[in-house]
Enzyme design. Structure first.
Site: not given
Ligand code: 5RP
Length: 237
Positions: A94, A115
């Site tokens: 994400g 990530e």
């Molecule tokens: C986690 C991230 C997530 O991918 C990002 O915060 C998006 O999150 P969501 O899909 O809940 O909107 O970088 O560290």
């Protein structure tokens, strides 16, 4: 399950589901796959597990957070450590903000370091997000993971690079949020970021910084945005 990103609009659930479902089309019968973190990645992990069972896929997974790892295992996916899964064919993750050149801000779920390792290592990086994450320019606060010992040095360093505000991420009880790696997080607000790749490197050169949530040196290969009506818009190929 993960907490939704603060940038998500109220219709985001439909959109996230649409993006996650579309991403399944890019998973062949056998591959090594990096599993992202956050609510959209959680939906993808559940759909992937179902899809893998139904179609007898041979997948080796590396997870970008403890939460994603637990979820994936609970759903029956084979998760192993990164070294035994690498090379990663595809990472699906994400994002908190995506610009027109597929550069990203990530890490509002607190997992940006793992990530970045998995996503940058992957042969292909596929981002799934609701349309609320699309932006002309990157201008959200940048998560910066750092060693608590170096708190003041890192804060001064970020201000020296132009951060207008530097906030320590905290839990509901006011204690510092601790990452999977045992570090703390700042959210550094630089306003609009004209040269994200340069800032990405500059932040990482501050003593005490482990990693930051700008993903500009290696933009995503493809971004699938889910829309409020359940359709998708794809950037890149
Ligand atoms: C986690 C991230 C997530 O991918 C990002 O915060 C998006 O999150 P969501 O899909 O809940 O909107 O970088 O560290």
């Amino acid at each position: 399950m993960s907490k939704p990103s603060p940038n998500s609009p109220p219709w985001a659930e439909t959109a996230k589901f649409a993006a996650a479902k579309e991403a399944l089309k890019f998973v062949p019968a056998s591959m090594s796959i990096g599993l992202g973190s956050g609510t959209t990645a959680d939906i993808f992990i559940s759909l992937l597990a179902e899809h893998a069972k139904k179609n007898n896929l041979q997948l080796k997974c590396a997870a970008t957070s403890k939460k994603s790892e637990e979820l994936a295992r609970a759903q029956g996916l084979a998760v192993a450590d990164l070294d035994s899964v690498a090379p990663v064919d595809l990472a699906v993750d994400g994002a908190d903000e995506v610009d027109g050149r597929r550069r990203l801000i990530k890490g509002y779920g607190g997992a940006s370091t793992r990530e970045k390792i998995v996503d940058y290592l992957a042969k292909r990086l596929l981002i799934i997000a609701d349309m609320g994450k699309k932006s002309r320019r990157l201008d959200k606060a940048v998560p910066v993971e750092f060693l608590p010992f170096a708190k003041k040095r890192v804060e001064d360093g970020l201000k020296g690079l132009g951060a207008k505000s530097v906030e320590l991420r905290q839990n509901a009880d006011g204690s510092p949020f601790i990452t999977d790696n045992g570090f703390w997080l700042f959210h550094a607000d630089f306003g609009e970021i004209p040269k994200p790749a340069k800032l990405e490197d500059a932040i990482n050169s501050i003593e005490g910084v482990l990693e930051n949530g700008l993903f500009a040196k290696r933009p995503a290969d493809m971004v699938i945005f889910g829309k409020r009506d359940g359709s998708v818009k794809i950037l890149g190929e």
